[in-house]
Design a protein around this motif. Sequence first.
Motif, short mmCIF file in Angstrom:
data_model
loop_
_atom_site.label_atom_id
_atom_site.label_comp_id
_atom_site.label_asym_id
_atom_site.label_seq_id
_atom_site.Cartn_x
_atom_site.Cartn_y
_atom_site.Cartn_z
N ASN A 28 0.85 -1.19 0.00
CA ASN A 28 0.00 0.00 0.00
C ASN A 28 0.89 1.24 0.00
N LEU A 29 0.30 2.39 -0.18
CA LEU A 29 1.11 3.60 -0.35
C LEU A 29 1.94 3.92 0.87
N PHE A 30 1.50 3.51 2.06
CA PHE A 30 2.25 3.79 3.28
C PHE A 30 3.49 2.92 3.41
N ASN A 31 3.54 1.81 2.68
CA ASN A 31 4.67 0.89 2.78
C ASN A 31 5.66 1.01 1.63
N VAL A 32 5.46 1.99 0.75
CA VAL A 32 6.44 2.21 -0.33
C VAL A 32 7.68 2.84 0.29
N SER A 33 8.78 2.11 0.25
CA SER A 33 10.02 2.59 0.86
C SER A 33 10.98 3.18 -0.16
N SER A 37 8.08 -2.14 2.02
CA SER A 37 8.74 -2.69 3.22
C SER A 37 7.76 -2.71 4.38
N ASN A 38 7.98 -3.64 5.31
CA ASN A 38 7.18 -3.64 6.53
C ASN A 38 7.94 -2.88 7.63
N GLU A 39 7.34 -2.84 8.81
CA GLU A 39 7.92 -2.05 9.91
C GLU A 39 9.26 -2.61 10.39
N ASN A 40 9.59 -3.85 10.00
CA ASN A 40 10.86 -4.46 10.39
C ASN A 40 11.93 -4.36 9.30
N GLY A 41 11.62 -3.65 8.23
CA GLY A 41 12.59 -3.46 7.15
C GLY A 41 12.63 -4.58 6.12
N VAL A 42 11.75 -5.56 6.26
CA VAL A 42 11.68 -6.63 5.25
C VAL A 42 11.00 -6.06 4.01
#
Length: 198
Positions: free
Chosen positions: A76-81, A90-95
């Motif tokens: 989703n747009l919030f997870n585009v790193s 990416s997820n909150e753990n950097g994966v």
Amino acid sequence: GRNGQYLPAKQAERILKIVWSMDPKNQKTIKRDISLKGVGLHSGINATLIIKPAKPNTGIVFKRVDLKDNNIVIPNLFNVSSAVFCTTISNENGVSVSTIEHLMSALSGMHIDNANILISGPEVPIMDGSSFPFVEQLEISGIQKQDVDRKILLINKEVQVNKNDSYAKIVPNKQFSIDFEIEFESNLVNKQSCQLQL
């Protein structure tokens, strides 16, 4: 287009008929598992990708099966790193999972709302450099209509985002249409435009 070529008109028409023949109000998933293998364009890492049917309201979910923990990544747009050369989520753990754009456009174009995507590495295989291999496999798998309404984003007012000489604009409309133009200082690309109304 595929390898710089456009999809043959008869194939494109057949795929569009499949999509258009389905009820646009219902969520959809795939009927059978899809398995693809290939190499990541930027990482050079070989990966296996398995797309599995998912229950209504699951959405699209990536699972890095090469990792044991914290291996779920939601596109989703919030997870585009990163969006440099490719789209990385990416997820909150950097994966992370990168180069998702061709797969995601195939899922969107075929109106697939729910799918679990198992991937054995950090990058989606590039395949032939287009969405076509994914669309082809989605078509072979078949699409399953689900008894839950789709979640629709309604555009109520104009939105525009600018960066340097580029911009993207979304405006309210009664039907979905796309109008885009690119221009590069290159004899290979130059200025190109396309208008689509779906």
